[in-house]
Design an enzyme around this catalytic site. Structure first.
Site: not given
Ligand code: GRF
Length: 183
Positions: A60, A102-104, A140
């Site tokens: 890593r 990031n989006t979670h 996160d």
């Molecule tokens: C999203 O739901 C995001 O929250 C998560 O990974 C997903 C990515 O979606 N971290 P995609 O691969 O762009 O469709």
């Protein structure tokens, strides 16, 4: 305006939404062959696969330095993770602290980790959603920049609910990124 890179591992639907929103994406990198690679390439964005091992020999720290050095060499100043499934070691955050987003797919701090949608369904919550946050070494846990709730329906499966959350992410995430690269 900060020079933006997007990192992807999967289907790339969030990357596609960023392209449609006309975000100025300077560079896309993936950690494996995936649809996200095609989306970047088809959008005429410089796109690389920075491949990694998925075996026990994965290093890593060395991979982190490889990605970080590539981003630095491209002059990248802000990084948006879009379904990027490799976590970085400390070296990345020493260089890009406060500059990785990031989006979670949950309302953090509820349901961190790789199975947020499944975990929310198993818990039986009536509301979940998405969280746009800064990325730190602790998974996160970074500063929350924006959140939006999504109602859980009684007959939801993991994939149906995740798709509804992604609909929200595809609208919200590009807006937040645009603000951050302008700041
Ligand atoms: C999203 O739901 C995001 O929250 C998560 O990974 C997903 C990515 O979606 N971290 P995609 O691969 O762009 O469709």
């Amino acid at each position: 305006m900060k020079k933006l890179a997007v990192l992807v591992s999967g289907t790339g639907s969030l990357l596609e939404a960023m392209v449609k929103a006309e975000l100025p994406i300077a560079y896309v990198a993936t950690d494996r062959m995936c649809r996200g690679f095609e989306i970047g390439t088809l959008a005429y964005i410089e796109t690389d696969i920075i491949s990694r091992s998925f075996g026990n020999d994965f290093d890593r720290a060395a991979y982190t330095v490889k990605v970080r050095d590539r981003l630095r060499a491209k002059g990248i100043e802000c990084i948006a993770l879009a379904g990027f499934m490799t976590t970085f070691s400390a070296d990345m955050f020493r260089c890009y602290e406060g500059l990785i987003l990031n989006t979670h797919p949950s309302l953090l701090p509820a349901f961190p980790g790789a199975h947020a949608v499944r975990d929310a369904l198993a818990y039986g919550v009536q509301w979940t959603g998405c969280t746009i946050h800064l990325v730190t070494e602790k998974l996160d846990h970074g500063l929350i920049l924006a959140q939006q709730p999504v109602h859980v329906k009684p007959d939801d499966t993991e994939s149906v609910l995740h798709e509804r959350i992604k609909d929200v992410e595809r609208a919200l995430y590009p807006r937040v990124i645009r603000e951050r690269i302008a700041a």
